[in-house]
Design a protein around this motif. Structure first.
Motif, PDB file in Angstrom:
ATOM      1  N   LEU A  33      14.945 -14.568 -17.411  1.00 29.98           N
ATOM      2  CA  LEU A  33      14.210 -15.782 -17.779  1.00 29.98           C
ATOM      3  C   LEU A  33      14.995 -16.657 -18.747  1.00 29.98           C
ATOM      4  O   LEU A  33      14.799 -17.873 -18.789  1.00 29.98           O
ATOM      5  CB  LEU A  33      12.857 -15.431 -18.403  1.00 29.98           C
ATOM      6  CG  LEU A  33      11.826 -14.787 -17.481  1.00 29.98           C
ATOM      7  CD1 LEU A  33      10.571 -14.459 -18.261  1.00 29.98           C
ATOM      8  CD2 LEU A  33      11.532 -15.675 -16.288  1.00 29.98           C
ATOM      9  N   LEU A  34      15.863 -16.032 -19.531  1.00 25.84           N
ATOM     10  CA  LEU A  34      16.638 -16.821 -20.495  1.00 25.84           C
ATOM     11  C   LEU A  34      17.451 -17.905 -19.784  1.00 25.84           C
ATOM     12  O   LEU A  34      17.524 -19.032 -20.245  1.00 25.84           O
ATOM     13  CB  LEU A  34      17.559 -15.916 -21.317  1.00 25.84           C
ATOM     14  CG  LEU A  34      16.856 -14.983 -22.289  1.00 25.84           C
ATOM     15  CD1 LEU A  34      17.860 -14.058 -22.953  1.00 25.84           C
ATOM     16  CD2 LEU A  34      16.083 -15.785 -23.330  1.00 25.84           C
ATOM     17  N   ARG A  35      18.038 -17.557 -18.649  1.00 26.30           N
ATOM     18  CA  ARG A  35      18.871 -18.528 -17.941  1.00 26.30           C
ATOM     19  C   ARG A  35      18.052 -19.497 -17.106  1.00 26.30           C
ATOM     20  O   ARG A  35      18.577 -20.522 -16.677  1.00 26.30           O
ATOM     21  CB  ARG A  35      19.918 -17.822 -17.082  1.00 26.30           C
ATOM     22  CG  ARG A  35      21.039 -17.217 -17.888  1.00 26.30           C
ATOM     23  CD  ARG A  35      21.673 -18.160 -18.921  1.00 26.30           C
ATOM     24  NE  ARG A  35      22.430 -19.246 -18.347  1.00 26.30           N
ATOM     25  CZ  ARG A  35      23.696 -19.195 -18.061  1.00 26.30           C
ATOM     26  NH1 ARG A  35      24.394 -18.111 -18.308  1.00 26.30           N
ATOM     27  NH2 ARG A  35      24.291 -20.232 -17.528  1.00 26.30           N
ATOM     28  N   THR A  36      16.775 -19.206 -16.874  1.00 20.39           N
ATOM     29  CA  THR A  36      15.962 -20.188 -16.163  1.00 20.39           C
ATOM     30  C   THR A  36      15.472 -21.267 -17.125  1.00 20.39           C
ATOM     31  O   THR A  36      15.078 -22.344 -16.689  1.00 20.39           O
ATOM     32  CB  THR A  36      14.760 -19.543 -15.434  1.00 20.39           C
ATOM     33  OG1 THR A  36      13.912 -18.929 -16.383  1.00 20.39           O
ATOM     34  CG2 THR A  36      15.213 -18.533 -14.404  1.00 20.39           C
ATOM     35  N   HIS A  37      15.519 -20.976 -18.426  1.00 22.86           N
ATOM     36  CA  HIS A  37      15.010 -21.935 -19.412  1.00 22.86           C
ATOM     37  C   HIS A  37      16.086 -22.517 -20.317  1.00 22.86           C
ATOM     38  O   HIS A  37      15.854 -23.515 -20.988  1.00 22.86           O
ATOM     39  CB  HIS A  37      13.899 -21.301 -20.237  1.00 22.86           C
ATOM     40  CG  HIS A  37      12.741 -20.900 -19.379  1.00 22.86           C
ATOM     41  ND1 HIS A  37      11.880 -21.818 -18.823  1.00 22.86           N
ATOM     42  CD2 HIS A  37      12.336 -19.706 -18.924  1.00 22.86           C
ATOM     43  CE1 HIS A  37      10.992 -21.187 -18.070  1.00 22.86           C
ATOM     44  NE2 HIS A  37      11.255 -19.908 -18.113  1.00 22.86           N
ATOM     45  N   PHE A  38      17.243 -21.869 -20.353  1.00 19.82           N
ATOM     46  CA  PHE A  38      18.338 -22.345 -21.202  1.00 19.82           C
ATOM     47  C   PHE A  38      19.614 -22.369 -20.370  1.00 19.82           C
ATOM     48  O   PHE A  38      19.884 -21.451 -19.610  1.00 19.82           O
ATOM     49  CB  PHE A  38      18.528 -21.423 -22.415  1.00 19.82           C
ATOM     50  CG  PHE A  38      17.285 -21.254 -23.240  1.00 19.82           C
ATOM     51  CD1 PHE A  38      16.853 -22.266 -24.095  1.00 19.82           C
ATOM     52  CD2 PHE A  38      16.540 -20.091 -23.159  1.00 19.82           C
ATOM     53  CE1 PHE A  38      15.694 -22.108 -24.843  1.00 19.82           C
ATOM     54  CE2 PHE A  38      15.382 -19.929 -23.915  1.00 19.82           C
ATOM     55  CZ  PHE A  38      14.955 -20.944 -24.757  1.00 19.82           C
ATOM     56  N   ASP A  39      20.406 -23.420 -20.544  1.00 18.49           N
ATOM     57  CA  ASP A  39      21.665 -23.527 -19.820  1.00 18.49           C
ATOM     58  C   ASP A  39      22.706 -22.562 -20.376  1.00 18.49           C
ATOM     59  O   ASP A  39      23.565 -22.074 -19.651  1.00 18.49           O
ATOM     60  CB  ASP A  39      22.215 -24.961 -19.915  1.00 18.49           C
ATOM     61  CG  ASP A  39      21.265 -25.960 -19.300  1.00 18.49           C
ATOM     62  OD1 ASP A  39      20.839 -25.734 -18.153  1.00 18.49           O
ATOM     63  OD2 ASP A  39      20.934 -26.957 -19.972  1.00 18.49           O
ATOM     64  N   GLU A  40      22.627 -22.329 -21.686  1.00 24.28           N
ATOM     65  CA  GLU A  40      23.596 -21.461 -22.344  1.00 24.28           C
ATOM     66  C   GLU A  40      22.874 -20.612 -23.377  1.00 24.28           C
ATOM     67  O   GLU A  40      22.111 -21.126 -24.195  1.00 24.28           O
ATOM     68  CB  GLU A  40      24.678 -22.321 -23.012  1.00 24.28           C
ATOM     69  CG  GLU A  40      25.868 -21.550 -23.484  1.00 24.28           C
ATOM     70  CD  GLU A  40      26.988 -22.467 -23.987  1.00 24.28           C
ATOM     71  OE1 GLU A  40      28.012 -21.929 -24.413  1.00 24.28           O
ATOM     72  OE2 GLU A  40      26.830 -23.705 -23.962  1.00 24.28           O
ATOM     73  N   VAL A  41      23.120 -19.310 -23.325  1.00 19.62           N
ATOM     74  CA  VAL A  41      22.523 -18.371 -24.272  1.00 19.62           C
ATOM     75  C   VAL A  41      23.657 -17.716 -25.040  1.00 19.62           C
ATOM     76  O   VAL A  41      24.551 -17.107 -24.446  1.00 19.62           O
ATOM     77  CB  VAL A  41      21.675 -17.298 -23.551  1.00 19.62           C
ATOM     78  CG1 VAL A  41      21.054 -16.342 -24.563  1.00 19.62           C
ATOM     79  CG2 VAL A  41      20.598 -17.951 -22.688  1.00 19.62           C
ATOM     80  N   LEU A  42      23.619 -17.869 -26.353  1.00 17.56           N
ATOM     81  CA  LEU A  42      24.629 -17.270 -27.219  1.00 17.56           C
ATOM     82  C   LEU A  42      24.000 -16.114 -27.993  1.00 17.56           C
ATOM     83  O   LEU A  42      22.874 -16.235 -28.484  1.00 17.56           O
ATOM     84  CB  LEU A  42      25.181 -18.307 -28.204  1.00 17.56           C
ATOM     85  CG  LEU A  42      25.780 -19.575 -27.587  1.00 17.56           C
ATOM     86  CD1 LEU A  42      26.239 -20.523 -28.687  1.00 17.56           C
ATOM     87  CD2 LEU A  42      26.923 -19.232 -26.643  1.00 17.56           C
ATOM     88  N   VAL A  43      24.739 -15.023 -28.097  1.00 19.99           N
ATOM     89  CA  VAL A  43      24.284 -13.859 -28.847  1.00 19.99           C
ATOM     90  C   VAL A  43      25.370 -13.500 -29.856  1.00 19.99           C
ATOM     91  O   VAL A  43      26.494 -13.178 -29.458  1.00 19.99           O
ATOM     92  CB  VAL A  43      24.001 -12.668 -27.905  1.00 19.99           C
ATOM     93  CG1 VAL A  43      23.644 -11.428 -28.707  1.00 19.99           C
ATOM     94  CG2 VAL A  43      22.883 -13.009 -26.926  1.00 19.99           C
ATOM     95  N   PRO A  44      25.055 -13.570 -31.142  1.00 19.85           N
ATOM     96  CA  PRO A  44      26.050 -13.164 -32.138  1.00 19.85           C
ATOM     97  C   PRO A  44      26.466 -11.709 -31.932  1.00 19.85           C
ATOM     98  O   PRO A  44      25.647 -10.880 -31.528  1.00 19.85           O
ATOM     99  CB  PRO A  44      25.316 -13.335 -33.476  1.00 19.85           C
ATOM    100  CG  PRO A  44      24.211 -14.301 -33.186  1.00 19.85           C
ATOM    101  CD  PRO A  44      23.811 -14.042 -31.761  1.00 19.85           C
TER     102      PRO A  44
END
Length: 163
Positions: A23-34
């Protein structure tokens, strides 16, 4: 418009437990994780969600990012390293932080960092037709020991048209 978000461990683990990291990629174009958050989530490979989070990273669902200045920020704001890293990176990239923990959300708001949480991601997924119902997801999270304030659950269910 390019929508980026920086994720903290709580929402990653919650979505992994629900098998909904996608779901993260259906709502955000880019997901960053420290890096600190990724390590927190995967250091114990037998913990719930750890393997799913590692697999999501390997498949390119999100990018791991090194963050500097975390210890000072954590000390200044009395946050754990993961939350501090997420907020530092969100502030650097001028993007929202995906944080559930109350203290982290409060610090983010004080710093003007927009905050999204697991409930917000699930509600957006429900409204977009990417999940069938919220109630069973909230029930599952509760059985995993994930505490979501009752008023937040009721508001999400109301907005989703489930009550």
């Amino acid at each position: 418009m390019h929508v980026m978000v920086v994720a903290d461990s709580g929402p990653l683990i919650a979505l992994a437990r629900l098998d909904l990291l996608r779901l993260l990629r259906t709502h955000f174009d880019e997901v960053l994780v420290p890096d600190a958050v990724f390590a927190e989530c995967t250091v114990h490979p037998h913990r719930p969600g750890a393997q799913a989070i590692r697999a999501a990273q390997e498949s390119g669902l999100f990018a791991c990012v090194a963050v500097t200045g975390v210890d000072q920020f954590a000390g200044d704001h009395l946050l754990d390293r993961g939350e501090a890293a997420a907020l530092v990176l969100a502030q650097e990239r001028a993007c929202p932080a995906l944080v559930d923990e109350r203290k982290g959300r409060r610090v983010a708001r004080q710093l003007g960092i927009p905050v999204v949480g697991t409930v917000g991601v699930l509600l957006a997924a429900r409204q977009a037709g990417n999940v069938d119902a919220l109630a069973p997801l909230f029930d599952a999270l509760a059985t995993y020991g994930y505490r979501i304030p009752a008023d937040m659950v009721l508001e999400a269910l109301r907005r989703a048209g489930e009550i």
